[in-house]
Design an enzyme around this catalytic site. Structure first.
Site, PDB file in Angstrom:
ATOM      1  CG  HIS A   1      -7.398 -69.424 -33.310  1.00  0.00           C
ATOM      2  ND1 HIS A   1      -8.043 -68.399 -33.965  1.00  0.00           N
ATOM      3  CD2 HIS A   1      -6.732 -68.842 -32.263  1.00  0.00           C
ATOM      4  CE1 HIS A   1      -7.784 -67.259 -33.350  1.00  0.00           C
ATOM      5  NE2 HIS A   1      -7.001 -67.507 -32.320  1.00  0.00           N
TER       6      HIS A   1
ATOM      7  CB  SER B   1      -6.560 -66.948 -28.533  1.00  0.00           C
ATOM      8  OG  SER B   1      -5.871 -66.896 -29.754  1.00  0.00           O
TER       9      SER B   1
ATOM     10  CG  ASP C   1      -1.434 -64.224 -29.988  1.00  0.00           C
ATOM     11  OD1 ASP C   1      -1.484 -63.912 -28.779  1.00  0.00           O
ATOM     12  OD2 ASP C   1      -2.430 -64.273 -30.717  1.00  0.00           O
TER      13      ASP C   1
END
Length: 281
Positions: free
Chosen positions: A19, A100, A165
């Protein structure tokens, strides 16, 4: 296999790395007036309650964002990341952690767009709730993010960050990210792609960086953050990495200035360290 829930791991050291880099790339893209998209192929639930049963079970956030929360003297990029997390905790108490998608939304301007994909039905419903009322700026698709990339690339503004991810629960995930990136680059070679992966004893994990370099992208940056030495029994995630294709030219310098402080604060033993390597066009 869809048993993975990021709620167990929200705010851990891997999220800190992922992040922090997400915020820096989005900041850079926002410096130019032209609109851009952020595309998240494995969006998760969007945000997480750290007091929930899932988060309390492992408490990984305490060894991640928890160590940075009230820390003075952090480098500017780390301060920026922590401030974004604080926006979700306006009373000053660390009770929620942004995924995210939530972070990305905060960094968009009026003309920018967020495209989210989530295959897990439970997390998909939570994601929809997290962005209720977001309007046309946010589009959520219940489905496979790699399949979504085939349909959505290249994006209309020709500027985009693609965040990848997956859970890496199975060996197939490692093959899927390489194939997915390979196909995405054919459709949209100038996009910025940020791929996260866990550092594990598994052969697939150790071989992944070389497979990503072999894709032949002209410009890439590979960063790893290890918070402890690998366990002797080979069990557990001791760190994670980010492989960024077409990174902002400022990112490498920023990470060199930032990661020593992150390592110092997140270290769990003497094996903590970071690595940074790159290739430019």
């Amino acid at each position: 296999m869809l048993s993975y829930r990021h709620a167990f791991h929200a705010g851990n050291h891997a999220d800190v790395l992922k992040h922090l880099i997400l915020v820096q790339i989005a900041r850079y893209m926002g410096e130019k007036p032209a609109p851009f998209w952020i595309i998240d192929t494995h969006a998760g639930a969007g945000r997480y309650a750290l007091e929930s049963e899932h988060a309390r079970k492992l408490g990984e956030w305490r060894e991640g964002i928890g160590r940075l929360w009230d820390t003075d003297g952090l480098p500017p990029a780390a301060v920026d990341y922590v401030e974004q997390v604080k926006m979700l905790n306006p009373d000053g108490q660390l009770r929620h952690y942004p995924g995210s998608p939530w972070l990305a939304r905060q960094l968009l301007r009026d003309g920018d767009r967020l495209r989210l994909y989530e295959l897990h039905s439970t997390d998909g419903k939570l994601l929809q709730e997290a962005f209720r009322g977001a309007g046309r700026q946010v589009t959520i698709t219940a489905g496979d993010g790699f399949a979504g990339l085939k349909a959505i690339l290249p994006p209309p503004p020709r500027r985009a960050l693609v965040l990848i991810d997956p859970s890496y629960e199975t060996r197939d995930d490692y093959t899927a990210v390489v194939k997915g990136l390979q196909e995405a680059l054919k459709r949209f070679a100038t996009g910025t792609y940020a791929l996260w992966y866990p550092m594990l004893h598994k052969l697939e994990s150790r071989q992944l960086p070389a497979r990503l370099k072999a894709l032949g992208a002209a410009s890439w940056l590979h960063v790893t953050l290890e918070v402890r030495a690998p366990a002797r029994d080979g069990f557990g995630m001791h760190g994670s990495g980010m492989f960024v294709i077409n990174p902002p030219w400022t990112l490498e310098k920023t990470l060199h200035k930032t990661l020593p402080a992150i390592v110092a604060r997140l270290a769990q033993d003497g094996g903590a360290r970071y690595t940074l390597e790159s290739q430019s066009a």
